[in-house]
Design an enzyme around this catalytic site. Structure first.
Site, PDB file in Angstrom:
ATOM      1  N   ARG A 150       0.884  -1.185   0.000  1.00 12.46           N
ATOM      2  CA  ARG A 150       0.000   0.000   0.000  1.00 12.46           C
ATOM      3  C   ARG A 150       0.910   1.220   0.000  1.00 12.46           C
ATOM      4  O   ARG A 150       1.695   1.420   0.932  1.00 12.46           O
ATOM      5  CB  ARG A 150      -0.924   0.006   1.219  1.00 12.46           C
ATOM      6  CG  ARG A 150      -1.639   1.340   1.385  1.00 12.46           C
ATOM      7  CD  ARG A 150      -2.803   1.296   2.336  1.00 12.46           C
ATOM      8  NE  ARG A 150      -3.939   0.643   1.738  1.00 12.46           N
ATOM      9  CZ  ARG A 150      -5.208   0.807   2.145  1.00 12.46           C
ATOM     10  NH1 ARG A 150      -5.477   1.598   3.157  1.00 12.46           N
ATOM     11  NH2 ARG A 150      -6.196   0.190   1.544  1.00 12.46           N
ATOM     12  N   HIS A 157      -6.889   0.656  -7.001  1.00 13.31           N
ATOM     13  CA  HIS A 157      -7.197  -0.190  -5.836  1.00 13.31           C
ATOM     14  C   HIS A 157      -7.882  -1.459  -6.375  1.00 13.31           C
ATOM     15  O   HIS A 157      -9.076  -1.655  -6.223  1.00 13.31           O
ATOM     16  CB  HIS A 157      -8.126   0.597  -4.903  1.00 13.31           C
ATOM     17  CG  HIS A 157      -8.185   0.075  -3.499  1.00 13.31           C
ATOM     18  ND1 HIS A 157      -7.444  -1.008  -3.063  1.00 13.31           N
ATOM     19  CD2 HIS A 157      -8.908   0.492  -2.413  1.00 13.31           C
ATOM     20  CE1 HIS A 157      -7.715  -1.219  -1.780  1.00 13.31           C
ATOM     21  NE2 HIS A 157      -8.593  -0.331  -1.366  1.00 13.31           N
ATOM     22  N   GLN A 211     -10.056  -3.883  -4.179  1.00 12.07           N
ATOM     23  CA  GLN A 211     -11.341  -3.276  -3.847  1.00 12.07           C
ATOM     24  C   GLN A 211     -12.342  -3.489  -4.983  1.00 12.07           C
ATOM     25  O   GLN A 211     -13.471  -3.934  -4.773  1.00 12.07           O
ATOM     26  CB  GLN A 211     -11.138  -1.773  -3.583  1.00 12.07           C
ATOM     27  CG  GLN A 211     -12.401  -1.032  -3.218  1.00 12.07           C
ATOM     28  CD  GLN A 211     -12.907  -1.412  -1.835  1.00 12.07           C
ATOM     29  OE1 GLN A 211     -12.149  -1.401  -0.876  1.00 12.07           O
ATOM     30  NE2 GLN A 211     -14.165  -1.770  -1.724  1.00 12.07           N
ATOM     31  N   ASP A 232     -16.973   7.579  -2.845  1.00 15.93           N
ATOM     32  CA  ASP A 232     -15.754   7.461  -2.032  1.00 15.93           C
ATOM     33  C   ASP A 232     -15.444   8.853  -1.474  1.00 15.93           C
ATOM     34  O   ASP A 232     -16.035   9.849  -1.926  1.00 15.93           O
ATOM     35  CB  ASP A 232     -14.592   6.925  -2.917  1.00 15.93           C
ATOM     36  CG  ASP A 232     -13.304   6.679  -2.136  1.00 15.93           C
ATOM     37  OD1 ASP A 232     -13.347   6.626  -0.886  1.00 15.93           O
ATOM     38  OD2 ASP A 232     -12.235   6.547  -2.781  1.00 15.93           O
ATOM     39  N   CYS A 253     -16.383   2.150  -0.640  1.00 17.10           N
ATOM     40  CA  CYS A 253     -15.252   1.277  -0.287  1.00 17.10           C
ATOM     41  C   CYS A 253     -14.935   1.349   1.204  1.00 17.10           C
ATOM     42  O   CYS A 253     -14.335   0.424   1.745  1.00 17.10           O
ATOM     43  CB  CYS A 253     -14.027   1.660  -1.108  1.00 17.10           C
ATOM     44  SG  CYS A 253     -13.607   3.401  -0.947  1.00 17.10           S
ATOM     45  N   ARG A 301     -14.047  -8.388   0.593  1.00 20.65           N
ATOM     46  CA  ARG A 301     -12.616  -8.141   0.383  1.00 20.65           C
ATOM     47  C   ARG A 301     -11.832  -9.388   0.785  1.00 20.65           C
ATOM     48  O   ARG A 301     -10.928  -9.838   0.069  1.00 20.65           O
ATOM     49  CB  ARG A 301     -12.140  -6.952   1.247  1.00 20.65           C
ATOM     50  CG  ARG A 301     -12.603  -5.579   0.788  1.00 20.65           C
ATOM     51  CD  ARG A 301     -11.925  -5.140  -0.489  1.00 20.65           C
ATOM     52  NE  ARG A 301     -10.486  -5.136  -0.391  1.00 20.65           N
ATOM     53  CZ  ARG A 301      -9.757  -4.133   0.113  1.00 20.65           C
ATOM     54  NH1 ARG A 301     -10.348  -3.046   0.536  1.00 20.65           N
ATOM     55  NH2 ARG A 301      -8.442  -4.192   0.151  1.00 20.65           N
TER      56      ARG A 301
HETATM   57  N1  NVA Z   1      -9.696   6.929  -2.229  1.00 19.61           N
HETATM   58  C1  NVA Z   1      -9.447   6.488  -0.877  1.00 19.61           C
HETATM   59  C2  NVA Z   1      -9.740   5.033  -0.769  1.00 19.61           C
HETATM   60  C3  NVA Z   1      -9.521   4.441   0.604  1.00 19.61           C
HETATM   61  C4  NVA Z   1      -9.796   2.963   0.646  1.00 19.61           C
HETATM   62  C5  NVA Z   1      -8.002   6.798  -0.521  1.00 19.61           C
HETATM   63  O1  NVA Z   1      -7.124   6.592  -1.366  1.00 19.61           O
HETATM   64  O2  NVA Z   1      -7.759   7.261   0.586  1.00 19.61           O
HETATM   65  N1   CP Z   2     -11.422   0.076   1.537  1.00 17.25           N
HETATM   66  C1   CP Z   2     -10.205  -0.005   2.085  1.00 17.25           C
HETATM   67  O1   CP Z   2      -9.219  -0.264   1.422  1.00 17.25           O
HETATM   68  O2   CP Z   2     -10.168   0.208   3.426  1.00 17.25           O
HETATM   69  P1   CP Z   2      -8.845   0.406   4.306  1.00 17.25           P
HETATM   70  O3   CP Z   2      -8.234   1.719   3.876  1.00 17.25           O
HETATM   71  O4   CP Z   2      -9.351   0.448   5.715  1.00 17.25           O
HETATM   72  O5   CP Z   2      -7.916  -0.729   4.056  1.00 17.25           O
END
Ligand code: NVA
Ligand code: CP
Length: 303
Positions: free
Chosen positions: A101, A128, A131, A223, A263, A291
């Site tokens: 990540r 992602h 997801q 989102d 998400c 997930r």
């Molecule tokens: N668009 C959000 C998704 C989190 C799962 C982010 O990147 O923070």
């Molecule tokens: N949707 C998602 O990826 O959640 P987290 O950021 O909590 O992992």
């Protein structure tokens, strides 16, 4: 399947269907796969916080008989303490797969190039994929089929939106994106999605108006307005995205009983009202649960 899962673009429609079929089996029969990853270790390198991604991968790996190692930002200091390639080559000698990540998508590509073990993108600023796979698995579960489904994504043209564009277009689901001017997905993403949609026979449409974008929607997805790493823009974005809040009024313009998706984490009363997030058609926690099931299938396929 390729060695790594970095973007939905890496998968064919057949491979996605294969992941969904294995997910069905895993979800129905937990015990049957209890030894699938026996003796294997999954490393999770996270440069951003997480609830769902970390926990679902760690628990999923454990349920398959494997071990997992969470490597926090301070421990690995990716690219600071040593280069991404050196981290990848070292970890490849110890562990069997890496979930990353990170911020720049290029970090995922660099890690995948250098690692001899599979690398899975657990969220980058561009995409992602895990997801989106769980999301379309959830849509299929609810509607039994993905034929003639229209998904409307309302909000920022971000990583989640990009992956939804790719997967909907690959699987023949119509996708409508409603974003404020200046916050639409990149031209190149739309172009790729349109090329995939041409093959699957679905449509990709962009709007700068939420009301137009939710018309005929079977699924409404949103989102956060400011993603991780964009916290400084949050105040400004709140003003710009105001008209794009998923509220009961907006939902009333979509098809009857449209599914509500997010998400998570959600910023309640910003991109979505609590009334909608907690409504009977909201499937956000089914998405979160899926997930884990989908990622178990991904781990089995890649390992
Ligand atoms: N668009 C959000 C998704 C989190 C799962 C982010 O990147 O923070
Ligand atoms: N949707 C998602 O990826 O959640 P987290 O950021 O909590 O992992």
């Amino acid at each position: 399947m390729k060695k790594d899962l970095i973007s939905i673009k890496d998968l064919t429609a057949e491979e996605i269907t294969g992941i969904f079929l294995l997910t069905d089996k895993l979800k129905k029969n937990k015990n049957k796969f209890a030894k699938a990853l026996k003796g294997k270790t999954l490393g999770l390198i996270f440069q951003k916080p997480s609830n769902r991604t970390r926990v679902s991968f760690e628990v999923g790996c454990f349920q398959l008989g494997g071990n997992s190692l969470y490597l926090s930002p301070g421990e690995i200091s990716l690219g600071v303490r040593e280069s991404i390639a050196d981290v990848a080559m070292t970890l490849s000698r110890y562990i069997d797969a890496i979930v990353l990540r990170t911020f720049e998508h290029n970090n995922c590509l660099e890690m995948a190039r250098a690692a001899t073990v599979p690398v899975i993108n657990g969220l980058s600023d561009f995409s992602h994929p895990c997801q989106a796979l769980a999301d379309l698995y959830t849509v299929k579960e609810k509607f039994k089929s993905l034929k003639n489904i229209t998904l409307s994504y309302i909000g920022d043209g971000n990583n989640v939106c990009n992956s939804l564009l790719f997967i909907c277009a690959k699987l023949g689901v119509n996708i409508k994106v409603g974003s404020p001017d200046g916050y639409a997905p990149a031209e190149s993403v739309l172009k790729d999605a349109m090329a995939f949609a041409k093959i699957s026979g679905s449509t990709v449409n962009l709007f700068n108006n939420a009301k137009e974008a939710v018309k005929n929607a079977d699924v409404i997805y949103t989102d956060v307005w400011a993603s991780m790493g964009q916290e400084e823009e949050a105040k400004e974005r709140k003003k710009i995205f105001g008209e794009f809040q998923v509220s009961s009024d907006l939902v009333s313009l979509a098809n009857k009983d449209a599914l509500i998706m997010h998400c998570l984490p959600a910023h309640r009363q910003e991109e979505i009202t609590s009334e909608v997030l907690d409504s009977k058609n909201s499937v956000v926690f089914d998405q979160a649960e899926n997930r884990m099931h989908v990622q178990k299938a991904i781990l089995i396929k890649l390992l």
